[in-house]
Design a protein around this motif. Sequence first.
Motif, PDB file in Angstrom:
ATOM      1  N   UNK A   1      24.241 -46.679 -44.435  1.00  0.00           N
ATOM      2  CA  UNK A   1      24.455 -45.470 -43.639  1.00  0.00           C
ATOM      3  C   UNK A   1      25.086 -45.856 -42.297  1.00  0.00           C
ATOM      4  N   UNK A   2      26.134 -45.167 -41.904  1.00  0.00           N
ATOM      5  CA  UNK A   2      26.803 -45.451 -40.647  1.00  0.00           C
ATOM      6  C   UNK A   2      25.950 -44.982 -39.472  1.00  0.00           C
ATOM      7  N   UNK A   3      25.680 -45.896 -38.555  1.00  0.00           N
ATOM      8  CA  UNK A   3      24.897 -45.530 -37.366  1.00  0.00           C
ATOM      9  C   UNK A   3      25.641 -44.500 -36.531  1.00  0.00           C
ATOM     10  N   UNK A   4      26.937 -44.642 -36.436  1.00  0.00           N
ATOM     11  CA  UNK A   4      27.718 -43.725 -35.620  1.00  0.00           C
ATOM     12  C   UNK A   4      27.652 -42.303 -36.184  1.00  0.00           C
ATOM     13  N   UNK A   5      27.880 -42.148 -37.496  1.00  0.00           N
ATOM     14  CA  UNK A   5      27.844 -40.813 -38.104  1.00  0.00           C
ATOM     15  C   UNK A   5      26.444 -40.229 -38.043  1.00  0.00           C
ATOM     16  N   UNK A   6      25.442 -41.060 -38.273  1.00  0.00           N
ATOM     17  CA  UNK A   6      24.068 -40.568 -38.202  1.00  0.00           C
ATOM     18  C   UNK A   6      23.732 -40.085 -36.787  1.00  0.00           C
ATOM     19  N   UNK A   7      24.183 -40.810 -35.806  1.00  0.00           N
ATOM     20  CA  UNK A   7      23.921 -40.429 -34.421  1.00  0.00           C
ATOM     21  C   UNK A   7      24.583 -39.103 -34.082  1.00  0.00           C
ATOM     22  N   UNK A   8      25.811 -38.920 -34.537  1.00  0.00           N
ATOM     23  CA  UNK A   8      26.492 -37.656 -34.253  1.00  0.00           C
ATOM     24  C   UNK A   8      25.804 -36.488 -34.950  1.00  0.00           C
ATOM     25  N   UNK A   9      25.275 -36.718 -36.136  1.00  0.00           N
ATOM     26  CA  UNK A   9      24.524 -35.663 -36.823  1.00  0.00           C
ATOM     27  C   UNK A   9      23.265 -35.306 -36.055  1.00  0.00           C
ATOM     28  N   UNK A  10      22.617 -36.285 -35.487  1.00  0.00           N
ATOM     29  CA  UNK A  10      21.407 -36.030 -34.698  1.00  0.00           C
ATOM     30  C   UNK A  10      21.758 -35.225 -33.450  1.00  0.00           C
ATOM     31  N   UNK A  11      22.851 -35.597 -32.800  1.00  0.00           N
ATOM     32  CA  UNK A  11      23.277 -34.847 -31.611  1.00  0.00           C
ATOM     33  C   UNK A  11      23.619 -33.411 -31.982  1.00  0.00           C
ATOM     34  N   UNK A  12      24.299 -33.218 -33.104  1.00  0.00           N
ATOM     35  CA  UNK A  12      24.643 -31.867 -33.540  1.00  0.00           C
ATOM     36  C   UNK A  12      23.392 -31.055 -33.867  1.00  0.00           C
ATOM     37  N   UNK A  13      22.365 -31.711 -34.404  1.00  0.00           N
ATOM     38  CA  UNK A  13      21.125 -31.000 -34.719  1.00  0.00           C
ATOM     39  C   UNK A  13      20.401 -30.537 -33.455  1.00  0.00           C
ATOM     40  N   UNK A  14      20.641 -31.216 -32.333  1.00  0.00           N
ATOM     41  CA  UNK A  14      20.031 -30.831 -31.058  1.00  0.00           C
ATOM     42  C   UNK A  14      21.051 -30.120 -30.173  1.00  0.00           C
ATOM     43  N   UNK A  15      21.862 -29.258 -30.768  1.00  0.00           N
ATOM     44  CA  UNK A  15      22.913 -28.584 -30.001  1.00  0.00           C
ATOM     45  C   UNK A  15      22.367 -27.626 -28.952  1.00  0.00           C
ATOM     46  N   UNK A  16      21.096 -27.238 -29.064  1.00  0.00           N
ATOM     47  CA  UNK A  16      20.511 -26.383 -28.027  1.00  0.00           C
ATOM     48  C   UNK A  16      20.527 -27.098 -26.681  1.00  0.00           C
ATOM     49  N   UNK A  17      20.361 -28.411 -26.719  1.00  0.00           N
ATOM     50  CA  UNK A  17      20.419 -29.201 -25.475  1.00  0.00           C
ATOM     51  C   UNK A  17      21.789 -29.055 -24.829  1.00  0.00           C
TER      52      UNK A  17
END
Length: 393
Positions: A1-17
């Motif tokens: 699993x790509x760390x970069x893609x996973x990180x961007x998915x996590x950021x997108x999941x916290x878009x309320x921030x």
Amino acid sequence: MSTFRTSLRIVAAHRVIILVYLLTLSMFGLLMGLSVTDTADEVVDTHATVAVVDRDGSEVSRGVTRYLGSVGEARPLKDSRQALQDATAQNRISYILIIPAGYGQSLQASARQGGKPPALETVVNYESAAGSLMDVRTTSYLEQVRTYLGTVTDDPARAVALADAAMKHTASAELVPQEATPLPRSLLVYAQFSLYPLTAFAIVAVSTLMTSLGRRAVRSRLSAAPVSGWERGRGLMGSCLVVGLMGWAWILCLGVAVFGRGYLVSAAPLLGVVAAALGAYTLVPVSLGFLLGQLGLKENAANVIANIGGLAMSFLGGAWISTDLMPAALVTVARFTPTYWANRAMTGASEVTSVSADTVLPLLTNCGVCALFAVAIFSVGLAVGRTRARSSL
């Protein structure tokens, strides 16, 4: 699993921030910038509203009354305490001059004897500088009359006539064009007050990302992926920089769109300095968020540090209050904050009168000093992460 893609998915999941800390808080800087009136490119001769209460009736008092009516907009005013209080409270008149009885004789006597001129009662409107300017003009006119009474004539009427003739010879004023188009003050104020939302957003977003990546399930999946530790670290660093890039791009584009559209060509190098200062400063909260994530702090703790730390750094760095108004000891402390150096670069970009290597390079040096804070904090974060990784083995 790509760390970069996973990180961007996590950021997108916290878009309320992103919506709360970036979009909403950036309106704070936008409103502060809109509240600033930029200096006009022409000299405007202001005419203040004036009123004279003449209790003397001498040639001198009539002369100064005529003079004030010629340089200001004369308004009638009754000689009563109620009328004076109403005019002052309602701000209808910028400048009120009260000439006491016997003023003309006292002025003539002081001119003959070389003593101090008699005092006048004045009421200046606190909401406008026009009233203060009228007070300066009144003092100048009466000083002219007093000089003529002491050197040329003893006749007050003659002295008043000479002062009237002298005061008619005024010099015209014009602005001297500068070699470089200065940036509008509204853009500077917007950028200064945007440092706090930029700090809060980057710290909270990056620390939330680090906390999510540190959870056992996510960490196990990343560790099982056929990638080296260097690649995982590079992907994590890239995702943190993407978060910072989002905040930097939004703050910069919003400021240029609202306040700097007319300066993209005429003041492009100075806008570049502001962009570099904001970019260098963005790296600081990104590295702080990385450090907080490496320390394992929870989201609530990161929120507290982001808000309190952002407010403190903005204040100490002179973003809200000029360092010229701070005590020397506090300015010394401010030099150890990245906000001070970023604010120094942006302020310098709004004050320079010419664009050259001698003026731009020192400003970029300030940006470099600000970026060094981010390098130091990120290095501490890496050291903390390695220490925790070794202790968990």
